[in-house]
Design a protein around this motif. Structure first.
Motif, PDB file in Angstrom:
ATOM      1  N   TYR A   8      20.508  63.704   3.407  1.00  0.00           N
ATOM      2  CA  TYR A   8      19.240  64.342   3.067  1.00  0.00           C
ATOM      3  C   TYR A   8      18.383  64.549   4.306  1.00  0.00           C
ATOM      4  N   ALA A   9      17.520  65.544   4.249  1.00  0.00           N
ATOM      5  CA  ALA A   9      16.659  65.888   5.373  1.00  0.00           C
ATOM      6  C   ALA A   9      15.283  65.259   5.187  1.00  0.00           C
ATOM      7  N   THR A  10      14.591  65.054   6.304  1.00  0.00           N
ATOM      8  CA  THR A  10      13.254  64.471   6.188  1.00  0.00           C
ATOM      9  C   THR A  10      12.248  65.486   5.657  1.00  0.00           C
ATOM     10  N   GLU A  11      12.431  66.782   5.940  1.00  0.00           N
ATOM     11  CA  GLU A  11      11.565  67.858   5.451  1.00  0.00           C
ATOM     12  C   GLU A  11      10.091  67.572   5.729  1.00  0.00           C
ATOM     13  N   SER A  12       9.808  66.895   6.804  1.00  0.00           N
ATOM     14  CA  SER A  12       8.421  66.581   7.132  1.00  0.00           C
ATOM     15  C   SER A  12       8.314  66.274   8.613  1.00  0.00           C
ATOM     16  N   ARG A 310      17.137  65.283  -2.403  1.00  0.00           N
ATOM     17  CA  ARG A 310      17.590  65.911  -1.169  1.00  0.00           C
ATOM     18  C   ARG A 310      16.699  65.622   0.033  1.00  0.00           C
ATOM     19  N   THR A 311      15.542  65.037  -0.180  1.00  0.00           N
ATOM     20  CA  THR A 311      14.646  64.795   0.945  1.00  0.00           C
ATOM     21  C   THR A 311      14.237  63.333   1.002  1.00  0.00           C
ATOM     22  N   GLU A 314      11.197  62.418  -1.094  1.00  0.00           N
ATOM     23  CA  GLU A 314      11.485  62.206  -2.515  1.00  0.00           C
ATOM     24  C   GLU A 314      11.960  60.772  -2.741  1.00  0.00           C
TER      25      GLU A 314
END
Length: 332
Positions: A8-12, A310-311, A314
């Motif tokens: 999963y990606a950090t998306e931040s 996925r993040t 989350e």
């Protein structure tokens, strides 16, 4: 389908933490970023019982049709350290658990905004105690990512402005001097949305940082009690408990020799209240005597096994039950 931590990606671009004693203005600050984000307390009872946050999305003016943000930052409010309703050890364990989970989730920490009321006429014992523990929690290497924020400037009458600036200088010269030597810096929060967002972006541009307590709990697998900050708090709590025990002994001795029934009732109530303080301290110490690293790792693993995770954020919100609201800034 389940996911591993590497999937999963950090998306931040990271997280900014709000810390300080109860009533210092953390929740008010968050509500200046997004109105109605959290409830605000008035007095010694902390409104923030659990960590809550705001997600700030930065959008360029020429964003694509998909509306995806250019970058994002999470600003998270934490419980006040000296809440009258809960023991200090309980609050410390909760903040430690949050920090350790954020670290293990892989979301970078950009820094901490540490709040102090400029309207306070003197530096209280609880403020000194909390600042010392806070420094141990961070580690001196991380203090360059800390902004020491004076609040309540919008509540200072014009006639008291000079004295407020004198109090700030006293903070700089004495109370905060050790942190400033390690490159922390001081800023004002004047109560406006613009002032709040400016402080956020000052930290958002800094390099990521890892706090000592995060490494100690996750990498070294220490109990909360045995971290550097935990040991410092435990020592303070044990000393407080010892003083309370001596006070009870003195009160009981006076009660035994007292012939005034009204005074005896006052002594009895004082004994009960002091015993309640001892019980609260004992619960605090017990709350800290746990290893939370393995529990955090297991909870993250369980969260990753859920559908559509996925993040990293989350995962963090599921594990810690954090409520997030979203605001969008458009870069000019």
């Amino acid at each position: 389908m389940s996911y591993s931590e590497s999937d999963y990606a950090t998306e931040s671009d990271g997280i900014i933490l709000l810390m300080g004693v109860t009533g210092a203005g953390k929740s008010y600050f968050l509500n200046q970023l997004k109105a109605g984000s959290v409830g605000e307390g008035h007095g010694l009872r902390s409104e923030t019982k659990r960590c809550k946050g705001v997600k700030i999305e930065l959008h360029e003016e020429d964003d694509d049709a998909d509306g995806k943000p250019t970058s994002s930052i999470y600003v998270v409010d934490t419980p006040g350290f000296d809440d009258t309703d809960r023991g200090e050890g309980e609050i410390f364990e909760e903040i430690s658990r949050y920090l350790a989970t954020q670290y293990k989730s892989g979301i970078p920490l950009k820094g901490i905004l540490f709040f102090h009321r400029i309207t306070d006429n003197r530096i209280t014992g609880s403020s000194r105690k909390y600042m010392s523990i806070f420094r141990s929690l961070c580690g001196d290497h991380a203090l360059k990512n800390v902004i020491l924020v004076t609040t309540m400037w919008n509540k200072v009458p014009p006639a008291d402005q000079t004295r407020a600036f004198e109090r700030e200088q006293e903070l700089i010269d004495d109370f905060w001097a050790p942190m400033l030597r390690h490159r922390s810096f001081v800023a004002h929060f004047n109560g406006t949305s613009r002032s709040a967002s400016s402080l956020v972006w000052q930290l958002a541009r800094k390099e990521d940082v890892i706090l000592d307590i995060q490494r100690q709990i996750i990498d070294d697998d220490l109990e909360v009690y045995n971290t550097a900050a935990g040991q410092q708090l435990a020592s303070i709590l044990q000393a407080d408990r010892s003083r309370c025990a001596k006070r009870i002994a003195q009160l009981k001795k006076e009660w035994e020799h007292c012939r005034d029934e009204e005074r005896k009732e006052e002594l009895r109530q004082d004994i009960e209240e002091t015993q309640e303080t001892i019980d609260k301290i004992t619960r605090s110490l017990r709350k800290m005597a746990v290893k939370i690293g393995d529990r955090i790792k297991e909870k993250i693993k369980d969260a990753l096994s859920g559908p559509n995770i996925r993040t990293a954020i989350e995962v963090l919100t599921i594990v810690l039950n954090i409520t997030l609201t979203i605001i969008k800034f458009v870069a000019s």
